[in-house]
Design a protein around this motif. Structure first.
Motif, mmCIF file in Angstrom:
data_model
loop_
_atom_site.group_PDB
_atom_site.id
_atom_site.type_symbol
_atom_site.label_atom_id
_atom_site.label_comp_id
_atom_site.label_asym_id
_atom_site.label_seq_id
_atom_site.Cartn_x
_atom_site.Cartn_y
_atom_site.Cartn_z
ATOM 1 N N GLY A 52 19.500 -16.766 24.362
ATOM 2 C CA GLY A 52 18.881 -15.481 23.936
ATOM 3 C C GLY A 52 18.076 -14.834 25.165
ATOM 4 O O GLY A 52 18.270 -13.666 25.171
ATOM 5 N N TYR A 53 17.321 -15.443 25.908
ATOM 6 C CA TYR A 53 16.796 -14.830 26.979
ATOM 7 C C TYR A 53 17.661 -14.606 28.004
ATOM 8 O O TYR A 53 17.924 -13.297 28.811
ATOM 9 N N ALA A 54 19.041 -15.239 28.323
ATOM 10 C CA ALA A 54 19.819 -15.045 29.376
ATOM 11 C C ALA A 54 20.783 -13.754 28.924
ATOM 12 O O ALA A 54 20.793 -12.824 29.587
ATOM 13 N N PHE A 55 21.263 -13.488 27.542
ATOM 14 C CA PHE A 55 21.749 -12.355 27.057
ATOM 15 C C PHE A 55 20.722 -11.095 27.269
ATOM 16 O O PHE A 55 21.462 -10.178 27.615
ATOM 17 N N ALA A 56 19.401 -11.258 26.988
ATOM 18 C CA ALA A 56 18.604 -9.966 27.310
ATOM 19 C C ALA A 56 18.554 -9.647 28.776
ATOM 20 O O ALA A 56 18.095 -8.600 29.189
ATOM 21 N N GLN A 57 19.067 -10.572 29.629
ATOM 22 C CA GLN A 57 18.956 -10.233 30.997
ATOM 23 C C GLN A 57 20.413 -9.913 31.696
ATOM 24 O O GLN A 57 20.543 -9.502 32.830
ATOM 25 N N GLY A 58 21.430 -9.665 30.614
ATOM 26 C CA GLY A 58 22.649 -9.365 30.763
ATOM 27 C C GLY A 58 23.593 -10.647 31.608
ATOM 28 O O GLY A 58 24.411 -10.319 32.502
ATOM 29 N N LEU A 59 23.025 -11.894 31.172
ATOM 30 C CA LEU A 59 23.580 -13.042 32.016
ATOM 31 C C LEU A 59 24.199 -13.915 30.492
ATOM 32 O O LEU A 59 23.721 -13.822 29.684
ATOM 33 N N PRO A 60 25.248 -14.754 31.055
ATOM 34 C CA PRO A 60 25.722 -15.675 30.121
ATOM 35 C C PRO A 60 24.784 -16.892 30.288
ATOM 36 O O PRO A 60 23.809 -16.943 31.077
ATOM 37 N N GLU A 224 14.563 -31.294 4.763
ATOM 38 C CA GLU A 224 13.421 -32.247 4.516
ATOM 39 C C GLU A 224 13.618 -33.153 3.859
ATOM 40 O O GLU A 224 13.208 -34.465 4.101
ATOM 41 N N GLN A 225 14.467 -33.200 2.825
ATOM 42 C CA GLN A 225 14.964 -34.346 2.066
ATOM 43 C C GLN A 225 15.537 -35.350 2.866
ATOM 44 O O GLN A 225 15.668 -36.383 2.318
ATOM 45 N N MET A 226 16.278 -34.790 3.513
ATOM 46 C CA MET A 226 17.288 -35.847 4.505
ATOM 47 C C MET A 226 16.285 -36.381 5.606
ATOM 48 O O MET A 226 16.911 -37.486 6.089
ATOM 49 N N GLY A 227 15.095 -35.992 5.810
ATOM 50 C CA GLY A 227 14.164 -36.616 6.720
ATOM 51 C C GLY A 227 14.174 -35.441 7.938
ATOM 52 O O GLY A 227 13.340 -36.096 8.671
ATOM 53 N N ALA A 228 14.553 -34.352 7.967
ATOM 54 C CA ALA A 228 14.321 -33.656 9.166
ATOM 55 C C ALA A 228 12.777 -33.343 9.178
ATOM 56 O O ALA A 228 12.139 -32.844 8.143
ATOM 57 N N ARG A 229 12.213 -33.210 10.391
ATOM 58 C CA ARG A 229 10.767 -32.758 10.678
ATOM 59 C C ARG A 229 10.852 -31.404 11.131
ATOM 60 O O ARG A 229 9.901 -30.637 11.026
ATOM 61 N N ARG A 230 11.834 -30.993 12.135
ATOM 62 C CA ARG A 230 11.763 -29.814 12.713
ATOM 63 C C ARG A 230 13.149 -28.769 12.587
ATOM 64 O O ARG A 230 14.304 -29.699 12.636
ATOM 65 N N ILE A 231 13.335 -27.657 12.409
ATOM 66 C CA ILE A 231 14.447 -26.946 12.377
ATOM 67 C C ILE A 231 14.542 -25.820 13.256
ATOM 68 O O ILE A 231 13.566 -25.099 12.989
ATOM 69 N N SER A 232 15.428 -25.851 14.117
ATOM 70 C CA SER A 232 15.398 -24.517 14.917
ATOM 71 C C SER A 232 16.652 -23.826 14.687
ATOM 72 O O SER A 232 17.604 -24.251 14.333
ATOM 73 N N VAL A 233 16.720 -22.631 15.398
ATOM 74 C CA VAL A 233 18.023 -21.755 15.190
ATOM 75 C C VAL A 233 18.560 -21.440 16.508
ATOM 76 O O VAL A 233 19.748 -20.711 16.313
ATOM 77 N N GLY A 234 18.063 -21.862 17.500
ATOM 78 C CA GLY A 234 18.755 -21.709 18.845
ATOM 79 C C GLY A 234 18.734 -19.998 19.225
ATOM 80 O O GLY A 234 17.896 -19.260 18.954
ATOM 81 N N GLY A 235 20.005 -19.548 19.663
ATOM 82 C CA GLY A 235 20.112 -18.257 20.074
ATOM 83 C C GLY A 235 20.533 -17.423 18.865
ATOM 84 O O GLY A 235 20.779 -16.150 19.004
#
Length: 284
Positions: A52-60, A224-235
């Protein structure tokens, strides 16, 4: 008068506590405005996104250099009151000693957590050799311990997003990284219930981050029921924004209409939000 802002130590303590029980969503802003909005929305912690930061800078993705990333992380940590986890890619070095030095620089930005991945960015050899990958994790762990900072360390294995979708090798690496001292484990790209449960089980009771890059059919409660503690969404949030811009641009060019602006937030709404945010931070 504005309330005292949490210190870096406070945010690091809060971030660790979030990993002790339950399951939380860790969304990924790409700049200060999106970070403050997500904080305002009620999320308890945030994570940077290298893409996400790279795209905001016009970079891959992966084209942002270390010093640019450090400046970005410093801004995010300074301008928010919730913990920030750093997507620190591969530590901006191959050699474990250099990774350790760069981890120290990342800690100095004020982040509450950071991740190091085992991807090489070389398509012909997409992952570091197992022994080197493990040495890099050990070096990052030692560097964090030397600072006595309390920064939470996430070790990532990237096979499922680097054209090496081998669940057995993923489990092997996660187990080794956990034994080497990673606080949290992460295998972006696992999508099936079977694979998600396998990566969570293999390092239990250590917390595992699960990436939700799209609607995979699982809710927070399911994970959560599977046991995950944290969920992120990346870019993905950044891609939501870019998708809206792309669709609007296409419509304005052809057929030359502006229905793309229907239902958008008003300037007044955003001004109010950020004005109130500034007052809380004693900046206005």
């Amino acid at each position: 008068m504005a309330s005292p802002r949490p210190s870096t130590a406070d945010k690091r303590k809060t971030y660790r506590a979030l990993h002790e029980t339950g399951c939380f969503v860790l969304p990924n802003p790409w700049d200060i405005g999106s970070a403050r909005y997500l904080q305002h929305a009620g999320f308890k912690a945030l994570a940077s996104t290298s893409a996400g930061y790279a795209f905001a800078q016009g970079l891959p993705d992966a084209a942002v250099d270390r010093d640019m990333m450090l400046a970005h992380l410093r801004d995010l940590a300074a301008e928010t009151d919730v913990p920030i986890n750093a997507d620190y890619e591969g530590g901006y070095a191959d050699d474990p000693g250099e990774v350790a030095a760069n981890v120290k620089l990342c800690i100095d930005t004020g982040v509450a957590g950071l991740s190091i991945e085992d991807a090489t960015m070389d398509d012909s050899i997409p992952l570091y050799d197992f022994d080197l990958a493990l040495a890099r994790v050990r070096a990052a762990r030692a560097a964090i311990d030397k600072t006595n900072s309390g920064v939470l360390f996430t070790a990532r294995t990237e096979g499922f997003i680097r054209n090496r979708p081998d669940i057995d090798e993923t489990v092997r690496r996660l187990k080794a990284f956990a034994d080497a001292g990673a606080d949290c484990l992460y295998a972006p790209g696992v999508r099936s219930r079977e694979h998600i449960e396998a990566v969570i089980k293999c390092v239990a009771p250590k917390p595992v981050n699960i990436l939700m890059p799209a609607n995979l059919g699982f809710s927070v409660r399911d994970l959560e029921q599977m046991g995950a503690r944290r969920i992120s969404v990346g870019g993905s949030l950044a891609r939501v924004a870019w998708t809206a811009v792309a669709r609007a641009a296409k419509e304005m060019l052809d057929p030359g209409t502006f229905t793309c602006f229907d239902g958008t937030m008003t300037n007044a709404e955003l001004n109010k939000l950020f004005r109130e945010d500034a007052k809380k931070r004693n900046l206005s």
